[in-house]
Structure formats: C-alpha cells, structure tokens
Design a protein around this motif. Structure first.
Motif, PDB file in Angstrom:
ATOM      1  N   VAL A 160     -14.909  13.121  10.213  1.00 56.37           N
ATOM      2  CA  VAL A 160     -15.489  12.241  11.426  1.00 56.37           C
ATOM      3  C   VAL A 160     -14.595  11.840  12.467  1.00 56.37           C
ATOM      4  N   LEU A 161     -13.272  12.324  12.251  1.00 53.58           N
ATOM      5  CA  LEU A 161     -12.271  12.096  13.171  1.00 53.58           C
ATOM      6  C   LEU A 161     -12.402  13.190  14.436  1.00 53.58           C
ATOM      7  N   LYS A 162     -12.071  13.050  15.631  1.00 52.97           N
ATOM      8  CA  LYS A 162     -11.769  14.168  16.555  1.00 52.97           C
ATOM      9  C   LYS A 162     -10.544  14.771  16.335  1.00 52.97           C
ATOM     10  N   THR A 163     -10.258  15.898  16.836  1.00 51.88           N
ATOM     11  CA  THR A 163      -9.038  16.333  16.881  1.00 51.88           C
ATOM     12  C   THR A 163      -7.826  15.589  17.519  1.00 51.88           C
ATOM     13  N   GLY A 164      -6.969  15.079  17.006  1.00 54.83           N
ATOM     14  CA  GLY A 164      -5.845  14.175  17.593  1.00 54.83           C
ATOM     15  C   GLY A 164      -6.452  12.939  17.334  1.00 54.83           C
ATOM     16  N   GLY A 165      -7.438  12.309  16.809  1.00 53.47           N
ATOM     17  CA  GLY A 165      -7.809  11.091  16.388  1.00 53.47           C
ATOM     18  C   GLY A 165      -6.927  10.678  15.265  1.00 53.47           C
ATOM     19  N   TYR A 166      -6.748   9.264  15.268  1.00 53.33           N
ATOM     20  CA  TYR A 166      -5.856   8.539  14.362  1.00 53.33           C
ATOM     21  C   TYR A 166      -6.681   7.925  13.252  1.00 53.33           C
ATOM     22  N   PHE A 167      -5.573   7.815  12.191  1.00 54.05           N
ATOM     23  CA  PHE A 167      -5.987   7.236  10.910  1.00 54.05           C
ATOM     24  C   PHE A 167      -4.782   6.153  10.661  1.00 54.05           C
ATOM     25  N   LEU A 168      -5.253   5.203  10.514  1.00 50.66           N
ATOM     26  CA  LEU A 168      -4.275   4.069  10.278  1.00 50.66           C
ATOM     27  C   LEU A 168      -4.531   3.353   8.765  1.00 50.66           C
ATOM     28  N   LYS A 169      -3.519   3.513   8.015  1.00 49.52           N
ATOM     29  CA  LYS A 169      -3.719   3.035   6.494  1.00 49.52           C
ATOM     30  C   LYS A 169      -2.896   2.012   6.104  1.00 49.52           C
ATOM     31  N   VAL A 170      -3.308   1.059   5.377  1.00 52.94           N
ATOM     32  CA  VAL A 170      -2.291  -0.074   5.108  1.00 52.94           C
ATOM     33  C   VAL A 170      -2.821  -0.155   3.424  1.00 52.94           C
ATOM     34  N   GLY A 171      -1.576  -0.386   2.872  1.00 54.40           N
ATOM     35  CA  GLY A 171      -1.583  -0.774   1.335  1.00 54.40           C
ATOM     36  C   GLY A 171      -0.416  -1.573   1.192  1.00 54.40           C
ATOM     37  N   PRO A 172      -0.269  -2.024  -0.169  1.00 55.65           N
ATOM     38  CA  PRO A 172       0.869  -2.988  -0.492  1.00 55.65           C
ATOM     39  C   PRO A 172       2.220  -2.290  -0.389  1.00 55.65           C
ATOM     40  N   GLY A 173       3.246  -3.088   0.183  1.00 55.37           N
ATOM     41  CA  GLY A 173       4.560  -3.021   0.344  1.00 55.37           C
ATOM     42  C   GLY A 173       5.286  -3.206  -1.177  1.00 55.37           C
ATOM     43  N   PRO A 174       6.440  -2.635  -1.114  1.00 54.44           N
ATOM     44  CA  PRO A 174       7.193  -2.573  -2.432  1.00 54.44           C
ATOM     45  C   PRO A 174       6.964  -4.175  -3.085  1.00 54.44           C
ATOM     46  N   LYS A 175       7.209  -4.934  -2.372  1.00 56.36           N
ATOM     47  CA  LYS A 175       7.457  -6.483  -2.785  1.00 56.36           C
ATOM     48  C   LYS A 175       6.220  -7.357  -2.726  1.00 56.36           C
ATOM     49  N   HIS A 176       5.092  -6.832  -2.530  1.00 52.62           N
ATOM     50  CA  HIS A 176       3.804  -7.462  -2.036  1.00 52.62           C
ATOM     51  C   HIS A 176       3.391  -8.249  -3.471  1.00 52.62           C
ATOM     52  N   LEU A 177       3.605  -9.663  -2.982  1.00 53.87           N
ATOM     53  CA  LEU A 177       2.892 -10.547  -4.130  1.00 53.87           C
ATOM     54  C   LEU A 177       3.817 -10.564  -5.350  1.00 53.87           C
ATOM     55  N   TYR A 178       5.233 -10.190  -5.264  1.00 52.31           N
ATOM     56  CA  TYR A 178       6.151 -10.206  -6.391  1.00 52.31           C
ATOM     57  C   TYR A 178       6.299 -11.524  -7.169  1.00 52.31           C
ATOM     58  N   GLU A 179       6.147 -12.486  -6.609  1.00 51.70           N
ATOM     59  CA  GLU A 179       6.477 -13.741  -7.342  1.00 51.70           C
ATOM     60  C   GLU A 179       4.902 -14.069  -8.104  1.00 51.70           C
ATOM     61  N   LEU A 180       3.954 -13.852  -7.486  1.00 48.78           N
ATOM     62  CA  LEU A 180       2.590 -13.920  -8.206  1.00 48.78           C
ATOM     63  C   LEU A 180       2.780 -12.937  -9.431  1.00 48.78           C
ATOM     64  N   LYS A 181       3.155 -11.866  -9.402  1.00 47.07           N
ATOM     65  CA  LYS A 181       3.405 -10.944 -10.671  1.00 47.07           C
ATOM     66  C   LYS A 181       4.422 -11.549 -11.715  1.00 47.07           C
ATOM     67  N   GLN A 182       5.321 -12.148 -11.282  1.00 44.88           N
ATOM     68  CA  GLN A 182       6.246 -12.947 -12.088  1.00 44.88           C
ATOM     69  C   GLN A 182       5.556 -13.855 -12.841  1.00 44.88           C
ATOM     70  N   LEU A 183       4.421 -14.542 -12.376  1.00 47.54           N
ATOM     71  CA  LEU A 183       3.810 -15.638 -13.123  1.00 47.54           C
ATOM     72  C   LEU A 183       3.003 -14.882 -14.130  1.00 47.54           C
ATOM     73  N   LEU A 184       2.414 -13.721 -13.891  1.00 51.81           N
ATOM     74  CA  LEU A 184       1.527 -13.068 -14.848  1.00 51.81           C
ATOM     75  C   LEU A 184       1.985 -11.996 -16.151  1.00 51.81           C
ATOM     76  N   TYR A 185       3.275 -11.642 -15.754  1.00 53.29           N
ATOM     77  CA  TYR A 185       3.624 -10.486 -16.326  1.00 53.29           C
ATOM     78  C   TYR A 185       5.106 -10.421 -16.871  1.00 53.29           C
ATOM     79  N   THR A 186       5.290 -10.242 -18.104  1.00 53.98           N
ATOM     80  CA  THR A 186       6.860 -10.380 -18.364  1.00 53.98           C
ATOM     81  C   THR A 186       7.666  -9.237 -17.855  1.00 53.98           C
ATOM     82  N   ASP A 187       7.017  -7.853 -17.518  1.00 53.37           N
ATOM     83  CA  ASP A 187       7.962  -6.832 -16.966  1.00 53.37           C
ATOM     84  C   ASP A 187       7.095  -6.775 -15.685  1.00 53.37           C
ATOM     85  N   VAL A 188       7.874  -7.079 -14.503  1.00 56.44           N
ATOM     86  CA  VAL A 188       7.586  -6.787 -13.333  1.00 56.44           C
ATOM     87  C   VAL A 188       8.161  -5.777 -12.393  1.00 56.44           C
ATOM     88  N   TYR A 189       7.635  -4.861 -11.722  1.00 56.08           N
ATOM     89  CA  TYR A 189       8.106  -3.724 -10.959  1.00 56.08           C
ATOM     90  C   TYR A 189       7.585  -3.814  -9.556  1.00 56.08           C
TER      91      TYR A 189
END
Length: 264
Positions: A160-189
């Motif tokens: 769907v993109l033109k040549t030279g068009g842009y794709f902006l992608k967002v996902g979780p960073g390394p520490k995203h919601l780290y403390e929430l995961k600590q509440l839920l799981y024993t092994d957190v990465y």
C-alpha cells in the motif's frame, strides 16, 4: 484510496454507503465507519470489555508520552496520507488527526467495537472494520503506515505504500511494564527487540521510557487486560492483582521508522 474487498475496484463515498463501479456497496454505520469484512469472513478482534478497559486506561493519560512523541515524528514527515493499521479505539489515530489536520488519515481494525469507540471523537478520520492483513487500500498510494502494539504484515504495508513511503512501528521496549510482570511471575525477563523488514530501510530507532504510578485498582486491571499477560497468567496470580490498589511501573516503548525501498 479505498477499494472494494470483493472486486478491488475503487470505492466512492455516497451519502450513506461506499460503492464501487461494479455495484458492490457497504453501508456507513451511524457512527460513521464502514464495515469492509466480507460476509463469509466473521470479524472478531477485541470484545466490548477489552475495548472499554483500554479506553479507560489510555484516556487517563498514562501513555501520553508515546502519543506525543509519535505525533512529533509524523509532523516532521509531512505526510499527505496515513494509515493506522490496527488502530484499536483510536487513541493515537484521533490525536494524529488533531495535530495533522492536513493529513488524510485512515484507521483500520478487525474489532467493530474498537472502531465504533474510535468514531466517537468525530475527528474526521476515515475508519473501517477490516483485517489489516488484507487492507482495503489500493496499492502504492499511501505516504505512511503506523502500527502501534499491533500485528504487522510487512508485505501488505509494502503493497500500500508509495516508493519512499514511511512505516512507523511501535512495540514494547526492554523494560516495559517490568514491575507489573514482577507481580505476576516468579521469573521475569526483559522484552527482546526485533527490527528489520524485507523491502524497508531502517532510518531511525529509539526507546521512549518513563515511570508511571497508577493509584486506581480499575486502571491497574484495565492495563492488565491490555497486555498478552491477561491470557497467560494463572488464575491465582490474576485474582491477586485485582486486590492491588497502587502500582508503580516502568513503561518502555521501542519506536522504529522505516522507508520503503524502490520497487524492483
């Protein structure tokens, strides 16, 4: 830009429908969106409860840092047309239209409930219910595609993109919601970061981070429902989280900007 999902002819907007030259028509819902999922393909996506939870959480501004950063990046690109593939309830999409009034913006999601919620803002975005792996968009006509915490079909984005068009992608960073995961799981990465899509050149990547404190049990539960952990967490840990009335956690977002290479 919209095309008919049946015959791929251009769709033109009339008073209450979108219609192609071959006579296929798609009603415009009361909220203003169009459902472009064919009858034989049942739509799904997030249900009402999930949409309601995500809307509640995001509307309280916890992720405004990401919303603002993405808008700033898109302003610099000066796009005429932008597709939000997997737009959900429109938290980011509607803000983009607010700060980019000259940009024609399309928002697509498989969840009818999410799209209905997105339309409540009346920002002028063209919203449609569809599978983002089969976008109802003509090939090589969009200046940009954005994907925020949504599945990615890089081949479809390339189409769907033109040549030279842009794709902006967002996902979780390394520490995203780290403390929430600590509440839920024993092994957190930490989360792993993946970059690189065939046909695209990586122009820029960055990590946007902050720390938030949530002092509302409903907001904490709403955040939990937004994550994949909602489906993976054992019932006992999930029930324990319901009793949590305050949570301080890191938020971390990986943002990557790509440009479509010349077609071979």
């Amino acid at each position: 830009m919209l095309i008919c999902p049946k015959c791929h002819e251009q769709l033109k907007k009339e008073e209450h429908v979108w219609r192609c030259a071959k006579g296929h028509s798609y009603d415009i819902a009361r909220r203003g969106y169009v459902n472009l999922v064919l009858g034989s393909h049942k739509a799904s996506g997030d249900d009402k409860a999930m949409v309601r939870s995500r809307t509640r959480f995001l509307s309280h501004g916890y992720y405004h840092i990401l919303q603002k950063r993405l808008a700033t990046m898109l302003q610099k690109l000066a796009l005429e047309t932008l597709i939000d593939a997997g737009c959900g309830e429109g938290y980011y999409t509607n803000y983009f239209q607010e700060v980019l009034p000259a940009t024609q913006i399309y928002g697509f999601d498989l969840s009818k409930h999410a799209i209905d919620e997105a339309c409540k803002a009346h920002r002028g975005v063209t919203y449609g219910v569809c599978n983002i792996f089969h976008l109802p968009i003509a090939k090589h006509c969009a200046d940009g595609v954005v994907s925020v915490f949504a599945p990615v079909d890089s081949k479809e984005n390339y189409r769907v993109l033109k040549t030279g068009g842009y794709f902006l992608k967002v996902g979780p960073g390394p520490k995203h919601l780290y403390e929430l995961k600590q509440l839920l799981y024993t092994d957190v990465y930490e989360n792993e970061i993946e970059t690189g899509y065939s046909g695209f050149t990586l122009l820029h990547e960055e990590i946007v981070e902050d720390t938030i404190t949530i002092q509302d049990a409903q907001d904490i539960w709403a955040l939990f429902q937004m994550t994949p952990y909602y489906w993976r967490t054992p019932k006992q840990q999930a029930e324990a989280l319901k009793q949590c009335k305050e949570l301080t956690t890191q938020i971390s977002f990986h943002i990557a900007l790509y440009r479509k290479e010349s077609m071979k």
